[in-house]
Design a protein around this motif. Structure first.
Motif, PDB file in Angstrom:
ATOM      1  N   UNK A  32      11.095  28.960  26.556  1.00 10.83           N
ATOM      2  CA  UNK A  32      12.280  28.282  26.055  1.00 10.83           C
ATOM      3  C   UNK A  32      12.863  29.171  24.966  1.00 10.83           C
ATOM      4  N   UNK A  33      14.188  29.281  24.927  1.00  9.53           N
ATOM      5  CA  UNK A  33      14.792  30.244  24.003  1.00  9.53           C
ATOM      6  C   UNK A  33      15.954  29.651  23.225  1.00  9.53           C
ATOM      7  N   UNK A  34      16.026  30.062  21.966  1.00  8.42           N
ATOM      8  CA  UNK A  34      17.117  29.693  21.079  1.00  8.42           C
ATOM      9  C   UNK A  34      17.662  30.977  20.452  1.00  8.42           C
ATOM     10  N   UNK A  35      18.962  31.002  20.096  1.00 12.33           N
ATOM     11  CA  UNK A  35      19.513  32.206  19.443  1.00 12.33           C
ATOM     12  C   UNK A  35      19.055  32.276  17.993  1.00 12.33           C
ATOM     13  N   UNK A  47      20.038  41.355  28.175  1.00 15.03           N
ATOM     14  CA  UNK A  47      18.764  41.845  27.659  1.00 15.03           C
ATOM     15  C   UNK A  47      18.637  41.408  26.201  1.00 15.03           C
ATOM     16  N   UNK A  48      17.497  40.802  25.854  1.00 17.60           N
ATOM     17  CA  UNK A  48      17.279  40.297  24.495  1.00 17.60           C
ATOM     18  C   UNK A  48      15.946  40.791  23.954  1.00 17.60           C
ATOM     19  N   UNK A  59      10.723  30.812  21.893  1.00 12.59           N
ATOM     20  CA  UNK A  59      11.082  32.060  21.222  1.00 12.59           C
ATOM     21  C   UNK A  59      12.504  31.969  20.677  1.00 12.59           C
ATOM     22  N   UNK A  60      12.765  32.724  19.624  1.00 12.25           N
ATOM     23  CA  UNK A  60      14.106  32.921  19.109  1.00 12.25           C
ATOM     24  C   UNK A  60      14.465  34.355  19.416  1.00 12.25           C
ATOM     25  N   UNK A  61      15.667  34.558  19.972  1.00  7.25           N
ATOM     26  CA  UNK A  61      16.023  35.879  20.482  1.00  7.25           C
ATOM     27  C   UNK A  61      17.356  36.362  19.933  1.00  7.25           C
ATOM     28  N   UNK A  62      17.524  37.679  19.984  1.00  5.35           N
ATOM     29  CA  UNK A  62      18.788  38.341  19.634  1.00  5.35           C
ATOM     30  C   UNK A  62      19.096  39.335  20.746  1.00  5.35           C
ATOM     31  N   UNK A  63      20.365  39.643  20.888  1.00  5.80           N
ATOM     32  CA  UNK A  63      20.748  40.645  21.889  1.00  5.80           C
ATOM     33  C   UNK A  63      20.066  41.964  21.587  1.00  5.80           C
TER      34      UNK A  63
END
Length: 66
Positions: A32-35, A47-48, A59-63
């Motif tokens: 599961x992902x959040x920005x 792609x992150x 997970x928390x993701x960034x570009x």
């Protein structure tokens, strides 16, 4: 987990619970992902990089910029 790259498979953004596939142990697992940046929207196929990991599957993701 932090620092690994993955690909968005479900749009990540405000009001959404997105999904990313991240290579783990010779395969790929869905998380599961959040920005990491509030209000940011990350489209499918982007792609992150994982910035923060909260066990077991969030997970928390960034570009990822190549």
């Amino acid at each position: 987990m932090v620092g690994r790259q993955g690909r968005v498979t479900g749009t990540v953004g405000p009001g959404l619970v997105g999904e990313v596939l991240v290579p783990v142990r010779g395969g790929a697992e869905a998380f599961l992902a959040y920005p990491v940046e509030p209000g940011e929207r990350i489209e499918v196929g982007t792609l992150v990089v994982v910035v923060e990991y909260q066990p077991p599957r969030t997970v928390y993701v960034a570009r990822a910029y190549a």
